[in-house]
Design an enzyme around this catalytic site. Structure first.
Site, mmCIF file in Angstrom:
data_model
loop_
_atom_site.group_PDB
_atom_site.id
_atom_site.type_symbol
_atom_site.label_atom_id
_atom_site.label_comp_id
_atom_site.label_asym_id
_atom_site.label_seq_id
_atom_site.Cartn_x
_atom_site.Cartn_y
_atom_site.Cartn_z
ATOM 1 N N GLU A 1 63.077 -33.722 46.279
ATOM 2 C CA GLU A 1 61.630 -33.868 46.447
ATOM 3 C C GLU A 1 60.854 -33.232 45.290
ATOM 4 O O GLU A 1 59.790 -32.654 45.481
ATOM 5 C CB GLU A 1 61.169 -33.305 47.799
ATOM 6 C CG GLU A 1 61.657 -34.126 48.973
ATOM 7 C CD GLU A 1 60.842 -33.911 50.239
ATOM 8 O OE1 GLU A 1 59.663 -33.524 50.139
ATOM 9 O OE2 GLU A 1 61.393 -34.144 51.336
ATOM 10 N N HIS B 1 61.426 -25.756 52.897
ATOM 11 C CA HIS B 1 62.840 -25.417 53.009
ATOM 12 C C HIS B 1 63.103 -24.142 52.222
ATOM 13 O O HIS B 1 62.360 -23.816 51.276
ATOM 14 C CB HIS B 1 63.726 -26.520 52.420
ATOM 15 C CG HIS B 1 63.836 -27.752 53.262
ATOM 16 N ND1 HIS B 1 65.030 -28.232 53.739
ATOM 17 C CD2 HIS B 1 62.891 -28.611 53.714
ATOM 18 C CE1 HIS B 1 64.832 -29.329 54.438
ATOM 19 N NE2 HIS B 1 63.529 -29.584 54.433
#
Length: 480
Positions: A54, A330
């Site tokens: 990402e 995350h």
């Protein structure tokens, strides 16, 4: 700057992080990714290989590269799909070969609000030369599997994620047969011991570094059914970080806080969450799998494993120094591999390919995969008929509106009919393309996946029928 002519390393530090760098959608994207680069650069020990997910824009990639170039001089930003794959690999050593392998099953274009199909998810592959010998090669596979939108086994995309796990396992298996060190890392969007996880650990020689060190760690969030069945108490945040390896949905991550904490954060307050608070939602979605480069000793006829796991940890838990938010939704997963000195220096061993021992999932698991494929194929066949039927209906409606224009007495009614005709034709064509082209392509990919699973199942049946004892997964792990 490292080069292929330098001495091969005795240690290898690996880092994987989902950066949550969605353009226009992720809050504080520029500030966070710049700080991610700063914290990677400040890490001790510094990583030798980094895999990012990402990281969607060239701008963010360059921001991280600028801050890590001194010790990670080689890097690749991978291009895929309509909006990019979001995958990056950084390395201390030269990337001698690179490719982007898109998954054949990769979401649906109709689910534009989810975006998995549009980013062309796949595997970023890099072959890295760490020294002068042929065996001083690491093959890196960085990936981001399809996101789950429901809890397994009710996730409608479980077939996609299963197929993707199968594909990356094949890549890892091929690299291991070449005798190279194999590292697969990324956001796999799966929990430990799930079907996708078991496929990777069985169909390839790769091992989950966290379960090597913590075989009793959680297999889901504490609130999940699979974890409740184990009868373990709800862990606190510190236990989830150090034992369970939770990288996502942690109570310590500011992007998972409740509204009250987020309001305090928006006001500029540095909210402190204690490590002993209960953490029922945290789970592990980010992984590093590795398979040691194995080589044949021409003298003894045995295989030698050149790399062993020294440590693994959850990292990048620090906050942005001024915004006080977490750097991503995350945390990173990190690992250190150690190379055997004798294996690294002894020249008598062959550099040729090594035949890996045969390992298979239980027959019932292959049957489960085949059932999942068949169920999804039936769903898509119905979807195809519905979309093509809708296309035909809209085409008839569009023609009917055009004919009706000739008979209406008022111009505004004619305008409405023309508008309806245009919209009907547009939606009909889109649905026709999805049903006729995309679903057709998806069904063909499913047939290929179905054949591969059936073929492997047949080999597993033959293997289990042999007189020689079967190799268990644990035995194979010892060998690798």
């Amino acid at each position: 700057m490292a080069n292929s002519g330098s001495a091969p390393p005795s240690k290898l530090r690996i880092l994987s992080l989902n950066c949550w760098g969605l353009k226009f959608l992720a809050k504080y994207r520029n500030e966070r990714l710049i700080e991610i680069g700063n914290q990677i650069a400040a890490a001790s020990p510094q990583p030798d290989i980094v895999g990012l997910q990402e990281c969607w824009t060239q701008q963010d990639y360059n921001a991280i590269r600028d801050r890590t170039r001194s010790f990670l001089p080689y890097g690749k930003f991978y291009h895929s799909g309509i909006f990019g794959g979001g995958l990056v690999i950084l390395s201390r050593w030269p990337i001698v070969e690179s490719s982007m392998m898109r998954y054949p099953l990769n979401g649906r274009p109709a689910a534009f609000y989810r975006g998995d199909w549009y980013v062309g998810k796949g595997v970023a592959c890099a072959r890295i030369r760490m020294g002068p010998e042929r065996r001083d090669v690491a093959e890196i596979f960085c990936t981001h599997l399809h996101a789950p939108y429901e809890t397994e086994p009710h996730d409608s995309y479980i077939c996609h994620r299963t197929a993707q796990a199968w594909e990356i396992a094949k890549l890892m298996h091929g690299a291991a047969e070449r005798g190279h060190l194999v590292i697969a890392l990324g956001d796999f969007n799966m929990v430990p011991l799930s079907l996708a996880h078991r496929i990777i650990e069985t169909q390839s020689p790769g091992r989950d570094v966290w379960r090597i060190l913590h075989p009793e760690s959680s297999i889901g969030a504490a609130k999940d059914k699979v974890e409740k069945q184990r009868g373990v108490p709800i862990p606190n945040a510190h236990f989830n970080l150090t034992v369970n390896g939770a990288t996502c949905d942690s109570v310590l991550n500011s992007w998972r806080w409740n509204k009250a904490h987020k309001r305090r954060l928006r006001k500029g307050e540095n909210v402190v969450i204690e490590l002993d608070v209960p953490d029922p939602n945290a789970k592990r979605l980010d992984y590093i799998f590795f398979s040691s480069g194995s080589h044949h000793d021409s003298t003894t006829g045995e295989a030698t494993s050149e790399w062993t796991l020294e440590s693994a940890n959850v990292g990048m838990t620090g906050r942005h120094p001024t915004l006080h938010c977490s750097l991503s939704d995350h945390f990173s997963v990190e690992a250190t591999l150690v190379r055997s000195v004798s294996s690294a220096t002894e020249p008598s061993r062959s550099n040729g390919p090594w035949a890996l021992p045969e390992t298979y999932l239980p027959i019932s698991t292959y049957d489960e995969i085949l059932t999942t494929i068949a169920k999804y194929m039936r769903r898509e066949q119905v979807q195809r008929q519905l979309r093509l039927g809708h296309c035909l209906f809209q085409l008839v409606l569009s023609i009917g509106c055009l004919i009706g224009v000739w008979w209406v007495p008022h111009n505004y009614v004619a305008f409405i009919l023309m508008l309806v005709s245009t919209l009907s034709l547009s939606t009909g064509v889109i649905d026709g393309l999805m049903g006729g082209l995309f679903v057709g392509s998806e069904l063909r990919a499913l047939k290929e996946f179905q054949w591969e699973v059936s073929n492997t199942r047949a080999r597993a049946v033959d293997f289990s029928a042999k007189d020689s004892p079967k190799l268990s997964l644990e035995t194979r792990r010892e060998m690798t």
